[in-house]
Motif scaffolding. Structure first.
Motif, PDB file in Angstrom:
ATOM      1  N   ASN A 111       0.786  -1.180   0.227  1.00 27.22           N
ATOM      2  CA  ASN A 111       0.038  -0.120   0.234  1.00 27.22           C
ATOM      3  C   ASN A 111       0.976   1.116   0.033  1.00 27.22           C
ATOM      4  O   ASN A 111       1.551   1.672   1.269  1.00 27.22           O
ATOM      5  CB  ASN A 111      -0.933  -0.190   1.479  1.00 27.22           C
ATOM      6  CG  ASN A 111      -1.810  -0.884   1.343  1.00 27.22           C
ATOM      7  OD1 ASN A 111      -1.780  -2.297   2.053  1.00 27.22           O
ATOM      8  ND2 ASN A 111      -3.003  -1.790   0.727  1.00 27.22           N
ATOM      9  N   GLN A 114       0.165   7.806  -0.364  1.00 26.38           N
ATOM     10  CA  GLN A 114      -0.329   9.291  -1.416  1.00 26.38           C
ATOM     11  C   GLN A 114       0.505  10.449  -1.163  1.00 26.38           C
ATOM     12  O   GLN A 114       0.764  11.124  -0.173  1.00 26.38           O
ATOM     13  CB  GLN A 114      -1.598   8.763  -1.986  1.00 26.38           C
ATOM     14  CG  GLN A 114      -2.049   7.924  -2.529  1.00 26.38           C
ATOM     15  CD  GLN A 114      -1.596   7.326  -3.285  1.00 26.38           C
ATOM     16  OE1 GLN A 114      -1.280   8.183  -4.946  1.00 26.38           O
ATOM     17  NE2 GLN A 114      -1.894   5.927  -3.747  1.00 26.38           N
ATOM     18  N   THR A 118      -2.543   9.358   2.546  1.00 30.18           N
ATOM     19  CA  THR A 118      -3.122   8.431   3.300  1.00 30.18           C
ATOM     20  C   THR A 118      -2.460   7.794   1.896  1.00 30.18           C
ATOM     21  O   THR A 118      -2.406   7.777   1.218  1.00 30.18           O
ATOM     22  CB  THR A 118      -4.204   9.040   3.175  1.00 30.18           C
ATOM     23  OG1 THR A 118      -5.118   9.959   1.850  1.00 30.18           O
ATOM     24  CG2 THR A 118      -4.843  10.593   3.592  1.00 30.18           C
ATOM     25  N   PHE A 119      -3.563   5.991   2.533  1.00 25.00           N
ATOM     26  CA  PHE A 119      -3.216   4.964   1.467  1.00 25.00           C
ATOM     27  C   PHE A 119      -5.372   4.725   1.177  1.00 25.00           C
ATOM     28  O   PHE A 119      -6.066   4.392   2.550  1.00 25.00           O
ATOM     29  CB  PHE A 119      -2.357   4.160   1.608  1.00 25.00           C
ATOM     30  CG  PHE A 119      -2.413   3.687   2.953  1.00 25.00           C
ATOM     31  CD1 PHE A 119      -2.884   2.124   3.584  1.00 25.00           C
ATOM     32  CD2 PHE A 119      -1.864   3.969   4.299  1.00 25.00           C
ATOM     33  CE1 PHE A 119      -3.170   1.587   4.410  1.00 25.00           C
ATOM     34  CE2 PHE A 119      -2.174   3.172   5.455  1.00 25.00           C
ATOM     35  CZ  PHE A 119      -2.783   1.556   6.179  1.00 25.00           C
ATOM     36  N   PHE A 120      -5.028   3.754   0.588  1.00 26.30           N
ATOM     37  CA  PHE A 120      -6.371   3.466   0.703  1.00 26.30           C
ATOM     38  C   PHE A 120      -6.411   1.486   0.755  1.00 26.30           C
ATOM     39  O   PHE A 120      -5.609   0.735   0.420  1.00 26.30           O
ATOM     40  CB  PHE A 120      -7.209   3.376  -1.085  1.00 26.30           C
ATOM     41  CG  PHE A 120      -8.700   2.798  -0.575  1.00 26.30           C
ATOM     42  CD1 PHE A 120      -9.792   2.915  -0.562  1.00 26.30           C
ATOM     43  CD2 PHE A 120      -8.334   1.220  -1.684  1.00 26.30           C
ATOM     44  CE1 PHE A 120     -10.948   2.115  -0.433  1.00 26.30           C
ATOM     45  CE2 PHE A 120     -10.350   0.183  -0.900  1.00 26.30           C
ATOM     46  CZ  PHE A 120     -10.753   0.858  -0.885  1.00 26.30           C
ATOM     47  N   TYR A 121      -7.193   0.577   1.483  1.00 24.12           N
ATOM     48  CA  TYR A 121      -7.399   0.035   2.080  1.00 24.12           C
ATOM     49  C   TYR A 121      -8.391  -0.556   2.074  1.00 24.12           C
ATOM     50  O   TYR A 121      -9.919   0.002   2.819  1.00 24.12           O
ATOM     51  CB  TYR A 121      -6.766  -0.478   3.622  1.00 24.12           C
ATOM     52  CG  TYR A 121      -6.771  -1.528   3.784  1.00 24.12           C
ATOM     53  CD1 TYR A 121      -5.190  -2.304   3.561  1.00 24.12           C
ATOM     54  CD2 TYR A 121      -6.862  -2.816   4.680  1.00 24.12           C
ATOM     55  CE1 TYR A 121      -4.944  -3.423   4.230  1.00 24.12           C
ATOM     56  CE2 TYR A 121      -6.866  -3.617   4.951  1.00 24.12           C
ATOM     57  CZ  TYR A 121      -5.709  -4.279   4.333  1.00 24.12           C
ATOM     58  OH  TYR A 121      -5.040  -5.546   4.920  1.00 24.12           O
ATOM     59  N   PRO A 122      -9.252  -2.131   1.655  1.00 25.47           N
ATOM     60  CA  PRO A 122     -10.338  -2.570   1.064  1.00 25.47           C
ATOM     61  C   PRO A 122     -11.439  -2.609   2.203  1.00 25.47           C
ATOM     62  O   PRO A 122     -10.861  -2.572   3.837  1.00 25.47           O
ATOM     63  CB  PRO A 122     -10.059  -4.009   1.506  1.00 25.47           C
ATOM     64  CG  PRO A 122      -8.625  -4.560   0.524  1.00 25.47           C
ATOM     65  CD  PRO A 122      -7.558  -2.941   1.454  1.00 25.47           C
ATOM     66  N   TYR A 123     -12.338  -2.473   2.741  1.00 20.46           N
ATOM     67  CA  TYR A 123     -13.380  -2.123   3.298  1.00 20.46           C
ATOM     68  C   TYR A 123     -13.241  -0.899   4.888  1.00 20.46           C
ATOM     69  O   TYR A 123     -14.617  -0.190   4.532  1.00 20.46           O
ATOM     70  CB  TYR A 123     -13.697  -3.485   4.601  1.00 20.46           C
ATOM     71  CG  TYR A 123     -13.514  -4.911   4.155  1.00 20.46           C
ATOM     72  CD1 TYR A 123     -13.869  -5.346   3.031  1.00 20.46           C
ATOM     73  CD2 TYR A 123     -13.175  -5.919   4.765  1.00 20.46           C
ATOM     74  CE1 TYR A 123     -14.301  -6.052   2.640  1.00 20.46           C
ATOM     75  CE2 TYR A 123     -13.061  -7.048   3.987  1.00 20.46           C
ATOM     76  CZ  TYR A 123     -13.472  -7.376   2.802  1.00 20.46           C
ATOM     77  OH  TYR A 123     -13.540  -9.112   2.415  1.00 20.46           O
ATOM     78  N   GLY A 125     -11.437   1.950   3.448  1.00 20.06           N
ATOM     79  CA  GLY A 125     -10.889   3.018   3.176  1.00 20.06           C
ATOM     80  C   GLY A 125      -9.838   3.944   3.226  1.00 20.06           C
ATOM     81  O   GLY A 125      -8.871   3.325   3.057  1.00 20.06           O
ATOM     82  N   ARG A 126      -9.952   5.511   3.438  1.00 13.65           N
ATOM     83  CA  ARG A 126      -8.053   6.084   3.038  1.00 13.65           C
ATOM     84  C   ARG A 126      -8.388   5.886   4.356  1.00 13.65           C
ATOM     85  O   ARG A 126      -9.204   6.540   5.572  1.00 13.65           O
ATOM     86  CB  ARG A 126      -8.855   7.431   3.040  1.00 13.65           C
ATOM     87  CG  ARG A 126      -9.454   7.643   1.432  1.00 13.65           C
ATOM     88  CD  ARG A 126      -8.667   6.515   0.420  1.00 13.65           C
ATOM     89  NE  ARG A 126      -7.415   7.195   0.681  1.00 13.65           N
ATOM     90  CZ  ARG A 126      -6.387   7.197  -0.790  1.00 13.65           C
ATOM     91  NH1 ARG A 126      -6.978   5.834  -1.260  1.00 13.65           N
ATOM     92  NH2 ARG A 126      -5.543   7.349  -1.202  1.00 13.65           N
ATOM     93  N   VAL A 127      -6.483   5.479   4.786  1.00  9.84           N
ATOM     94  CA  VAL A 127      -5.957   5.897   6.268  1.00  9.84           C
ATOM     95  C   VAL A 127      -5.255   6.706   5.970  1.00  9.84           C
ATOM     96  O   VAL A 127      -3.999   6.990   4.921  1.00  9.84           O
ATOM     97  CB  VAL A 127      -6.050   4.734   6.011  1.00  9.84           C
ATOM     98  CG1 VAL A 127      -5.186   4.234   7.833  1.00  9.84           C
ATOM     99  CG2 VAL A 127      -6.728   2.775   6.600  1.00  9.84           C
ATOM    100  N   SER A 128      -5.052   7.004   6.963  1.00  9.52           N
ATOM    101  CA  SER A 128      -3.865   8.640   6.897  1.00  9.52           C
ATOM    102  C   SER A 128      -2.489   7.732   7.922  1.00  9.52           C
ATOM    103  O   SER A 128      -2.676   7.453   8.623  1.00  9.52           O
ATOM    104  CB  SER A 128      -4.528   9.691   8.064  1.00  9.52           C
ATOM    105  OG  SER A 128      -3.073  10.424   7.798  1.00  9.52           O
TER     106      SER A 128
END
Length: 369
Positions: A111, A114, A118-123, A125-128
């Motif tokens: 992952n 960006q 943040t990055f995207f993770y399934p279920y 969404g965006r995680v700081s």
């Protein structure tokens, strides 16, 4: 730079003339006039004595790491930044752990953080992630996935460190950028990773540039003498520059057999070494009480230079010269006798003196005069 060195040499040589004139002709009165600057106000005169050289001697013993660096290393934690690639393992859930399959590395399928941090993770969404440790990210993922997975067991690591770097330039085996990782990166570590400094590097003065400020560090003391006080914990954006030793030289002028420049390299020379490499003093024309070392002062000093005088009319005084360590861009000058002749030509010599590299020319000029 060249003009400033010329000015320093000219002023230093004029001060030597004044000093020698006073020491060799007590009570004499010089009636000639000169348009030169008041040298006695611009330079300091220091005789080379046992007390002087003893005050400069340092025991060649190593020093332990500073308390500040010890504290910084103990408290070090890597904080994720944009560009880093995270490796996230959710045990018993391979579809979340490696959705790209097992044929690709964690750096390829991980992952990526960006530009917005943040990055995207399934279920969920965006995680700081920016500015957080991997443990802080793990706790947030665990909390948010608990709504979809019963008691999720998660492990978070950094698969690729791309966010934070330090830059090494100059005389090193392989100038490059080095990533800041979860393992603290010190100055010693950085130099070791690029294969150490080149033989032509100036080990005595390397430069650490950080946030617009520059610090000068002695790699020689750190690597050769074990002075760990010179070590530093590197920070993102640091630029570590190792300059060349090509300007590490002293000029030997005056009544020596072979006047000219002597490269210092990484090993320091003493005054006696420099005289010996110049073929020794000319015993016919040299004045034994007039061996001088002109050394520029710090720009913040009221004095332009310090002139050190060695009197070797007693040959045992050469032992003092063997303990007087020269510094880069020192000017060693051996005056001629009689000193009155030097006093007469000093005003003519000042405008034409040139160094380094043409010291022999200036000697010829003086003889012609």
């Amino acid at each position: 730079m060249r003009h400033s060195r010329q000015r320093l040499a000219a002023l230093g040589l004029a001060s030597m003339a004044l000093l020698a004139g006073c020491s060799l002709a007590p009570g004499s009165h010089m009636t000639y006039q000169s348009d030169t600057a008041p040298i006695d106000e611009l330079v300091s005169i220091e005789p080379i004595t046992p007390g002087l050289v003893s005050s400069w001697q340092q025991a060649p013993a190593g020093h332990p790491m500073s308390d500040e660096l010890n504290v910084a290393l103990a408290a070090y934690e890597y904080r994720v930044g944009p560009g880093d690639v995270l490796s996230i393992i959710v045990y018993d859930h391979p579809e979340l752990t490696n959705p790209g399959g097992t044929d690709r590395s964690a750096a390829e399928v991980g992952n990526r953080v960006q530009a917005d941090g943040t990055f995207f993770y399934p279920y969920i969404g965006r995680v700081s992630a920016e500015g957080k440790t991997v443990d802080e990210i793990r706790r947030e993922l665990t909390r948010r996935l608990a709504a979809f997975i019963t008691e999720p067991q998660i492990e978070v690591g950094v698969a690729a460190y791309n966010a934070k770097k330090v830059y090494l330039s100059g005389e090193v085996s392989e100038p490059k950028t080095l990533p800041i990782t979860s393992v603290p990166l010190t100055l010693v570590d950085a130099i070791s990773q690029v294969g150490s400094a080149n033989p032509g590097a100036n080990w005595h003065s390397i430069y650490l540039n950080r946030n617009g400020r520059q610090e000068q560090i002695s790699l020689y003391e750190l690597m050769r003498n074990g002075d760990m006080r010179q070590n530093r914990l590197l920070q993102p954006g640091d630029i570590l520059h190792v300059p060349s030793a090509e300007n590490q030289a002293v000029a030997v002028m005056g009544q020596v057999i072979r006047p000219g420049n002597i490269p210092l390299g990484n090993e320091r020379l003493t005054l006696t070494d420099a005289l010996a490499r110049s073929g020794g003093i000319n015993e016919i024309s040299a004045n034994a009480s007039g061996i001088f070392v002109v050394r520029g002062n710090d720009p913040s000093s009221d004095k332009l230079a310090t002139v050190y005088q060695l009197d070797v009319r007693n040959a045992a005084s050469f032992t003092l010269g063997s303990r007087f360590v020269l510094e880069p861009q020192d000017v060693v000058y051996v005056t001629t006798a009689p000193i009155a002749r030097w006093n007469r030509v000093i005003s003519l010599l000042l405008p034409s003196i040139r160094l380094p590299g043409v010291a022999s020319d200036s000697i010829t000029d003086t003889r012609d005069l």
